[in-house]
Enzyme design. Structure first.
Site, PDB file in Angstrom:
ATOM      1  CE  LYS A 153       1.421   3.495  -3.674  1.00  0.00           C
ATOM      2  NZ  LYS A 153       0.078   2.959  -3.488  1.00  0.00           N
TER       3      LYS A 153
HETATM    4  N1  PMP Z   1      -2.721   0.270   1.418  1.00  0.00           N
HETATM    5  C1  PMP Z   1      -2.716   0.255   0.077  1.00  0.00           C
HETATM    6  C2  PMP Z   1      -3.029  -1.012  -0.630  1.00  0.00           C
HETATM    7  C3  PMP Z   1      -2.410   1.425  -0.644  1.00  0.00           C
HETATM    8  O1  PMP Z   1      -2.408   1.423  -1.978  1.00  0.00           O
HETATM    9  C4  PMP Z   1      -2.129   2.612   0.063  1.00  0.00           C
HETATM   10  C5  PMP Z   1      -1.806   3.876  -0.682  1.00  0.00           C
HETATM   11  N2  PMP Z   1      -0.445   3.944  -0.988  1.00  0.00           N
HETATM   12  C6  PMP Z   1      -2.148   2.573   1.462  1.00  0.00           C
HETATM   13  C7  PMP Z   1      -2.446   1.390   2.114  1.00  0.00           C
HETATM   14  C8  PMP Z   1      -1.811   3.798   2.270  1.00  0.00           C
HETATM   15  O2  PMP Z   1      -0.447   4.099   2.153  1.00  0.00           O
HETATM   16  P1  PMP Z   1       0.106   5.570   2.332  1.00  0.00           P
HETATM   17  O3  PMP Z   1      -0.433   6.074   3.617  1.00  0.00           O
HETATM   18  O4  PMP Z   1       1.575   5.403   2.370  1.00  0.00           O
HETATM   19  O5  PMP Z   1      -0.366   6.368   1.179  1.00  0.00           O
END
Ligand code: PMP
Length: 295
Positions: A153
């Site tokens: 991320k």
């Molecule tokens: N894909 C992207 C590109 C994101 O930014 C997120 C948010 N973090 C997610 C998927 C979903 O991830 P999570 O369930 O861990 O929040």
């Protein structure tokens, strides 16, 4: 909206007022997007305020930092403790939590030694709202995994997300759905995507998407409810044969999609397995239950 005069943030070992904190102008994160972050939620549960899957989020922050050659001085456990303290200091229960690891001065394209950790928290409703979403197939693709670490991320990756969401909104949609570099469906700008067909759920496999913690929770809930989940590549055309679809993510939670381009999902949301997943997700986060939950 995010902070006021009383808001406290955690910054490099101290709890300070958000309005008094500042960053240097020559920091590498601001110029080149090299920084890593998380998006986490806490919930007001019968056992008190609980951060949902704090360990998973802080482990992913460590993974992201490592991929970007960033040395993170706090362990996942320490970060979790700091976050609980921060929530207490701000009197927050149902909160969105944003840890950001940003870098100090460095105008070269080399790893930066000076590493800063800030954690902010605020009250934030469902990121994509409560209504069934109108989603468009983006003209943008998700970043090629050979160009960057898509499972990390990273701050800079979100320029792609901003372009996609901006395009979708400018065309009258609520959100975008992006393909990978092969033209298969990958994910949304800030959430993973699932569609439902004949009771089964389908989602893209890992490789070209962020490994969502909510996506993983959907797998866990589906298993408990005996709903089959298929991880496989699929084209945008295949979505036109689906009964229902949703986005999932920490900020969005489980968000129903009513329409993809011109195609309106035919099944009543209330009758779908997806809706059962949505209800169980809400229940799980707000009771902090992890396993063996029955409706
Ligand atoms: N894909 C992207 C590109 C994101 O930014 C997120 C948010 N973090 C997610 C998927 C979903 O991830 P999570 O369930 O861990 O929040």
């Amino acid at each position: 909206m995010y902070y006021n005069e009383d808001t406290i943030v955690f910054l490099n070992g101290s709890y300070v007022k958000a309005s008094e904190a500042n960053v240097g102008l020559y920091n590498q994160t601001m110029h080149y997007g090299n920084g890593v972050f998380e998006g986490i939620r806490s919930y007001d549960t019968p056992d008190g305020t609980r951060i949902f899957k704090a360990k998973e989020h802080y482990d992913r922050l460590h993974y992201s930092a490592k991929k970007m050659h960033i040395k993170l001085a706090y362990s996942a456990e320490e970060l979790e403790q700091i976050t609980y303290t921060l929530l207490e200091k701000n009197n927050l229960k149902d909160a969105y939590i944003r840890p950001l690891v940003y870098l100090g001065e460095n105008m070269s394209l080399t790893p930066t030694v000076d590493v800063h950790v800030v954690i902010m928290a605020w009250e934030w409703g469902k990121y994509l709202g409560d209504q069934a979403l109108k989603v468009m197939l983006s003209s943008y693709q998700r970043p090629n995994p050979k160009a960057c670490h898509v499972q990390a991320k990273v701050v800079g990756h979100y320029t792609n997300s901003i372009l996609a969401t901006t395009e979708a909104k400018s065309k009258g949609f609520d959100e975008a759905l992006l393909t990978d570099m092969h033209g298969n469906i990958a994910e949304g700008p800030g959430a993973n995507f699932f569609y439902e067909k004949e009771g089964k759920l389908y989602t893209a496999p890992l490789g070209n998407i962020l490994s969502g913690i909510t996506r993983q929770t959907v797998f866990e809930i589906a298993k408990e409810l005996d709903i089959e989940v298929v991880e496989q590549f699929f084209t945008p055309e295949e979505i036109y044969t689906a009964d229902a679809a949703f986005f999932c993510g920490t900020a969005a939670e489980v968000a129903p999609i009513g329409q993809f381009n011109d195609y309106v999902f035919p099944m009543n949301w209330e009758d779908t397995n997806s809706q059962m997943i949505q209800r169980m997700y809400k229940r799980r986060v707000s009771t902090n239950e992890y396993q063996n939950v029955f409706i």
